[in-house]
Design an enzyme around this catalytic site. Structure first.
Site, PDB file in Angstrom:
ATOM      1  N   TYR A   1       8.474  15.800   0.438  1.00  0.00           N
ATOM      2  CA  TYR A   1       8.394  17.233  -0.222  1.00  0.00           C
ATOM      3  C   TYR A   1       8.023  17.013  -1.877  1.00  0.00           C
ATOM      4  CZ  TYR A   1       8.836  19.019   4.326  1.00  0.00           C
ATOM      5  OH  TYR A   1       8.454  19.441   5.608  1.00  0.00           O
TER       6      TYR A   1
ATOM      7  N   THR B   1       6.495  27.160   5.584  1.00  0.00           N
ATOM      8  CA  THR B   1       5.222  26.533   4.983  1.00  0.00           C
ATOM      9  C   THR B   1       4.085  27.468   5.812  1.00  0.00           C
ATOM     10  OG1 THR B   1       6.096  24.400   5.466  1.00  0.00           O
ATOM     11  CG2 THR B   1       3.996  24.389   5.342  1.00  0.00           C
TER      12      THR B   1
ATOM     13  N   SER C   1      13.085   5.847 -13.674  1.00  0.00           N
ATOM     14  CA  SER C   1      12.021   6.598 -14.378  1.00  0.00           C
ATOM     15  C   SER C   1      12.055   7.954 -13.897  1.00  0.00           C
ATOM     16  CB  SER C   1      10.777   5.958 -14.215  1.00  0.00           C
ATOM     17  OG  SER C   1       9.662   6.792 -14.164  1.00  0.00           O
ATOM     18  N   SER C   2      12.072   8.065 -12.381  1.00  0.00           N
ATOM     19  CA  SER C   2      12.001   9.386 -11.811  1.00  0.00           C
ATOM     20  C   SER C   2      12.908  10.313 -12.429  1.00  0.00           C
ATOM     21  CB  SER C   2      12.028   9.230 -10.296  1.00  0.00           C
ATOM     22  OG  SER C   2      10.784   8.503  -9.738  1.00  0.00           O
TER      23      SER C   2
ATOM     24  N   HIS D   1       0.864  -1.308  -0.070  1.00  0.00           N
ATOM     25  CA  HIS D   1       0.151  -0.023   0.060  1.00  0.00           C
ATOM     26  C   HIS D   1       0.827   1.158   0.059  1.00  0.00           C
ATOM     27  CE1 HIS D   1      -3.101   3.049   1.215  1.00  0.00           C
ATOM     28  NE2 HIS D   1      -2.297   3.422   2.341  1.00  0.00           N
TER      29      HIS D   1
ATOM     30  N   HIS E   1      14.871  13.422  12.082  1.00  0.00           N
ATOM     31  CA  HIS E   1      13.629  13.425  13.098  1.00  0.00           C
ATOM     32  C   HIS E   1      12.579  12.183  12.659  1.00  0.00           C
ATOM     33  CE1 HIS E   1      11.302  16.018   9.455  1.00  0.00           C
ATOM     34  NE2 HIS E   1      11.079  14.680   9.447  1.00  0.00           N
ATOM     35  N   HIS E   2      12.993  11.524  11.789  1.00  0.00           N
ATOM     36  CA  HIS E   2      12.187  10.090  11.613  1.00  0.00           C
ATOM     37  C   HIS E   2      12.783   9.199  12.613  1.00  0.00           C
ATOM     38  CE1 HIS E   2       9.923  11.158   7.852  1.00  0.00           C
ATOM     39  NE2 HIS E   2      10.934  11.900   7.846  1.00  0.00           N
TER      40      HIS E   2
ATOM     41  N   HIS F   1      12.796  11.648   3.515  1.00  0.00           N
ATOM     42  CA  HIS F   1      12.416  13.145   3.943  1.00  0.00           C
ATOM     43  C   HIS F   1      12.107  13.995   2.717  1.00  0.00           C
ATOM     44  CE1 HIS F   1      10.363  15.622   6.603  1.00  0.00           C
ATOM     45  NE2 HIS F   1      10.946  16.722   5.995  1.00  0.00           N
TER      46      HIS F   1
ATOM     47  N   ASP G   1       7.035  21.032 -26.710  1.00  0.00           N
ATOM     48  CA  ASP G   1       6.945  19.794 -26.231  1.00  0.00           C
ATOM     49  C   ASP G   1       8.082  19.685 -24.954  1.00  0.00           C
ATOM     50  OD1 ASP G   1       6.853  17.169 -25.664  1.00  0.00           O
ATOM     51  OD2 ASP G   1       6.171  16.579 -27.613  1.00  0.00           O
TER      52      ASP G   1
ATOM     53  N   TRP H   1       6.798   0.064   4.215  1.00  0.00           N
ATOM     54  CA  TRP H   1       7.457   0.629   3.099  1.00  0.00           C
ATOM     55  C   TRP H   1       8.900   1.491   3.176  1.00  0.00           C
ATOM     56  CZ3 TRP H   1       8.749   5.880   1.297  1.00  0.00           C
ATOM     57  CH2 TRP H   1       8.738   6.800   2.009  1.00  0.00           C
TER      58      TRP H   1
ATOM     59  N   SER I   1      -1.707  27.065  -5.981  1.00  0.00           N
ATOM     60  CA  SER I   1      -1.278  28.423  -6.109  1.00  0.00           C
ATOM     61  C   SER I   1      -1.772  28.909  -7.742  1.00  0.00           C
ATOM     62  CB  SER I   1       0.222  28.650  -6.310  1.00  0.00           C
ATOM     63  OG  SER I   1       0.661  28.325  -4.780  1.00  0.00           O
TER      64      SER I   1
ATOM     65  N   LYS J   1       3.487  30.168   3.201  1.00  0.00           N
ATOM     66  CA  LYS J   1       2.532  29.846   1.889  1.00  0.00           C
ATOM     67  C   LYS J   1       1.297  29.582   2.530  1.00  0.00           C
ATOM     68  CE  LYS J   1       4.214  27.012  -1.069  1.00  0.00           C
ATOM     69  NZ  LYS J   1       5.373  27.600  -2.138  1.00  0.00           N
TER      70      LYS J   1
END
Lengths: 376, 530
Positions: free
Chosen positions: B262, B333, B174-175, B81, B307-308, B258, B110, B146, B273, B336
């Protein structure tokens, strides 16, 4: 893969609907706990929560005001402003100051949490798949702590007890008002030792010893669970800490030592096959069944079957070696240090005679003692 | 801004450059619009697949006790998942939006490297075929979460973990190819006169996201390669028994992980926005500070990974550094959020479906931000870490953040893509059911987490039963509602009122100067930007 028992499922659902909220209270917040640290953490948590609520009310307030009053359908005409340096600087600076005001108490609490100096009692906690071992370093007392909730309750065949999944056969026992230092490590994978009432959560990592401490103020039973995914029985690895008065703690310690001495005497007793088999069955259920399953069929390929396996019906020496020393690079742990010679002998006897492994072999405690001596 | 629609689309050339017919059009296409469409459909298929797994998880957690699946399969479900939603649903959806919109927003014909674009899409279906097929292998699919922490994933995992590693490598390739393409497009193919500070925010956020991707995907590739070597080649990167370090895994993983979170939110910032000003009929407040805030968030995302890991036993100074750095993210943040709210302030607001999703995005993402701030406080994190409070937190940033951001963007641009208006009533129904379902599913998780329920457990103590049942009901509602979206999109493609080029009264930007739907080739002559 699927548990295919529909009538049971329906029965469970209907009981559930019938009894509604008898399934316990609606716990919705951190416990305040029973230590100074747990209360500081609770206060810190609530402070930051309320700061967030206030910020939320202001920000969402402006937003809802705009949504209600500046609707096109009310004939609102859009303004054209799109920049204001001063405002943008202010709303960068103010959150920064709020953060500083949060960081100060957080830092103080963190320093308190890290102060493991000058402990009265040191307990080594070792995480195993899926049980905890507690060793009282100064007193030469050590034992495993396993889930004691019956399988039938988990499978919805029996009504669930009050402490469903949060109960163990042997809780950690500690005295109140003493600084207790925990030395936390693991034997196989990463676990995490967590008791919310003590506000202690520390990862148990193989190859590392982490420190944590607590000083419990009230006698009582405090429950927690492993908090790091450690394999299939991660959800079935509870922690129970029993805090007792100093006298009761001493009495427990003495009783524990006496029981250990008695256990050692059993080694030299003459065992019958039946005695070994029935003791072995208990050991198997407690120690081996989590991986190899109660029916001995295992969960291949990670946890192989014992039923009909080459090791369990072949040469007993090889079987003893696997149980005592484990198998390097696999999930099979070395049980030589976890179980007594009696238990190892019993469980091997059981495995060699259960589920149609009818070898008729009997492995007695002295065989294990000899094996260990030969190895050294 | 004004634009010139190039004449090519109306001349005989069109016949040579239009889309090929049939199946091979999609296999061989190099057109950014086709590839964008494929990315979006693929992402939606993965969203439903990952969602189905979430339904299995929530069914098992509907009440205490083991009912539906056994714990191994439960762990496989939570693992797949997570992986499918992150790498299969959210990231490809954003790449799909980028493929469609970035060239049209900057006046480019393109993507800069159209053939690589085709490759970076077509790798994905194979990567996920491999990942999902591991469910049918001996020992089952990956079952270690995960985050696949070693040594659980190296020593005790099923053999399919090797296929998982291959699949992660393919997703990473791919990314990275996608990110290189986006950077090259944005830096090189902007229409004359479109300076960096005139670019729409969606383009800005994607530019920054692409840099994040290039920075961290190799780190992910590194960590899975180290795993592969530990499993097959006898190394001991993560095995303490051989001199390795299990915590090293977490440092390397979260140095990727981390910034990854984002990567999954910045493009949504960009979409929102664009949407909020349109339906407020007012320019975005603080464009410049939005750009700087996005860049600051991206920078900070690299220095807060630990922090994880507040509970792994870091030294005090380490904890303090990571706590302070993490708290700092609240500042940009916050800027924003304040800017979006101020954009709405004194506007002339209407509440079409994209705006509803955008407003829900701002509110719910902010709530997710609050729980994030709470999690940043290291001593409190000892209580929250690895509980359902964390699950609630990241679902509040990812479902209303990433997913609602994507939905807002899709509803906003769907009339442009298809040339038809979607059914507004159905769109609003989709929104409200999603909104209710999502809150019902994830809000109670804060409570059970605080009350002490660990993550990733297939069964739980009785005091968590009530809220878990509510969560499951919410999750089923949210899940079922997404099928309505499928219906809405198909209905829009098949029928629906003709859309004007402008589509929305307050919309601004080059993409709205094109007809709806835009011709197969656009901006082969660059538009003029005033």
């Amino acid at each position: 893969m699927l548990l295919g028992d529909k009538p049971k499922l329906i029965a469970a659902f209907s009981t559930l609907l019938a009894c509604g909220s008898v399934y316990g209270e609606w716990g919705y917040n951190l416990p305040q706990g029973v230590t100074e640290v747990s209360r500081s953490i609770y206060d810190l948590h609530m402070t930051i929560f309320w700061i967030c609520v206030v910020i939320g009310v202001v920000v969402f307030g402006v937003m809802f005001w705009s949504m209600l009053m500046h609707r096109k359908s009310l004939g609102a005409k859009p303004a054209a402003f799109h920049e204001n340096t001063l405002i943008e600087i202010i709303w960068t600076a103010i959150p920064f100051l709020i953060l500083v005001s949060m960081a100060v108490p957080a830092t103080q609490t963190l320093i308190q949490v890290y102060d493991t100096k000058e402990s009265d009692i040191d307990i080594q906690i070792t995480g195993y798949q899926w049980k905890w071992h507690y060793k009282y370093l100064a007193d030469d007392v050590g034992f495993f702590s396993n889930l004691s909730t019956p399988k039938a309750e988990i499978a919805n065949e029996e009504p669930k007890g009050d402490h469903y999944l949060l109960e163990v056969d042997e809780p950690m026992v500690v005295p109140v008002n003493k600084k207790i230092r925990f030395l936390i490590t693991a034997n196989d994978v990463i676990h995490s030792w967590w008791v919310p009432d003590l506000a202690v959560k520390k990862d148990a990592i193989p190859g590392f010893i982490n420190e944590a401490w607590t000083r419990i103020e009230e006698p009582g039973i405090y429950r927690g669970q492993c908090a790091e995914l450690c394999g299939k029985d991660h959800g079935f690895m509870p922690i129970v800490v029993e805090a007792k008065s100093a006298e009761d703690y001493q009495a427990w310690l003495v009783a524990k030592k006496e029981a250990a001495a008695k256990e050692r005497e059993l080694r030299d007793k003459v065992w019958t096959s039946e005695e070994l088999y029935s003791r072995g069955e208990k050991v198997y259920i407690k120690t081996c069944a989590a991986c190899h399953q109660a029916n001995g069929e295992g969960v291949p390929p990670v946890f192989p079957a014992i039923k009909g396996s080459k090791i369990a019906v072949g040469e007993p020496q090889k079987h003893i070696e696997v149980v005592v020393n484990g198998v390097q690079g696999t999930a099979m742990q070395a049980f030589g240090k976890q179980l007594s010679e009696v238990d190892i002998a019993a469980v091997i006897t059981y495995q060699r005679n259960a589920w149609g492994n009818n070898t008729g072999d009997q492995v007695v405690p002295m065989d294990i003692v000899k094996f260990n001596e030969a190895g050294q | 801004m004004s634009a010139v629609i190039d004449d090519h689309t109306h001349t005989a050339d069109d016949h040579h450059h239009g889309p090929a017919k049939g199946f091979m059009r999609w296999v061989l296409t190099t057109n950014h619009k086709d590839i964008g469409t494929m990315y979006l459909w693929f992402s939606f298929a993965m969203f439903l697949t990952g969602g189905l797994m979430a339904m299995v998880i929530r069914s098992e957690l509907f009440q205490p006790g083991l009912q539906i699946v056994d714990p191994e399969f439960f762990n496989q479900m939570t693992t797949l998942h997570g992986l499918i939603m992150v790498f299969g649903a959210v990231m490809p959806a954003f790449v799909g939006l980028a493929n469609w919109m970035v060239p049209m927003m900057i006046g480019a014909p393109d993507m800069a490297m159209p053939r690589m674009n085709n490759w970076s899409f077509w790798i994905l279906p194979f990567a996920f075929f491999i990942l999902i097929s591991s469910l049918f292998m001996e020992g089952g699919a990956p079952n270690f979460g995960w985050t696949f922490y070693a040594p659980l994933s190296t020593t005790y995992a099923p053999p399919s973990v090797t296929f998982f590693i291959l699949s992660v490598h393919m997703m990473g390739i791919s990314s990275i190819m996608g990110a290189i393409n986006i950077i090259a497009t944005i830096l090189n193919l902007r229409a004359p006169g479109m300076t960096m500070m005139k670019m729409p925010l969606f383009v800005w956020t994607w530019l920054i996201t692409a840099f994040l991707l290039i920075a961290v995907m190799p780190v992910l590739a590194g960590v899975v390669t180290m795993m592969l070597m530990d499993i097959h080649f006898g190394t001991s990167f993560f095995n303490a028994g051989g001199g390795g370090d299990p915590v090293l895994f977490q440092h390397v993983f979260w140095f990727f992980g981390h910034p990854e979170v984002y990567i999954m939110i910045l493009p949504a910032f960009g979409a929102v926005s664009a949407i909020i000003p349109t339906f407020s009929r007012k320019p975005l407040f603080g464009y410049t500070s939005m750009v700087y805030a996005t860049a600051s968030i991206a920078f900070l995302s690299f220095i807060v990974w630990a922090h994880h890991m507040f509970t792994v036993g870091m030294p005090l100074t380490g904890e303090l550094f990571f706590m302070y750095a993490t708290m700092l993210i609240a500042v940009p943040t916050g800027v924003k959020v304040f800017n979006w709210v101020t954009t709405m302030y004194r506007g002339a607001l209407t509440f079409e479906t994209p705006m509803l999703f955008a407003i829900a995005f701002v509110i719910l993402f902010t709530i997710g931000g609050f729980s994030g701030l709470m999690l940043a406080i290291a001593p409190s994190d000892f209580q929250y870490h690895d509980t359902y409070f964390v699950v609630a937190h990241f679902h509040y940033v990812l479902v209303p953040g990433a997913i609602f951001g994507i939905y807002a963007g899709i509803y906003y641009w769907l009339p442009k893509w298809t040339g038809h208006m979607y059914d507004e009533l159905l769109g609003k129904t989709h929104f409200w059911l999603s909104f209710i379902g999502m809150n019902l599913a994830f809000f109670p998780m804060h409570f059970v987490g605080l009350a002490g329920m660990p993550r990733r457990i297939p069964d739980y103590a009785l005091q968590f039963a009530n809220f878990n049942m509510i969560s499951s009901v919410g999750a089923f509602l949210f899940g079922a509602t997404q099928l309505l979206f499928l219906f809405i999109v198909i209905k829009t493609i098949m029928s629906g009122k003709k859309a004007t080029p402008q589509v929305w009264e307050g919309a601004e930007g080059l993409e709205w100067s094109l007809p709806s739907p835009p011709p197969y080739h656009t901006f082969s002559t660059p538009p003029d930007i005033k």
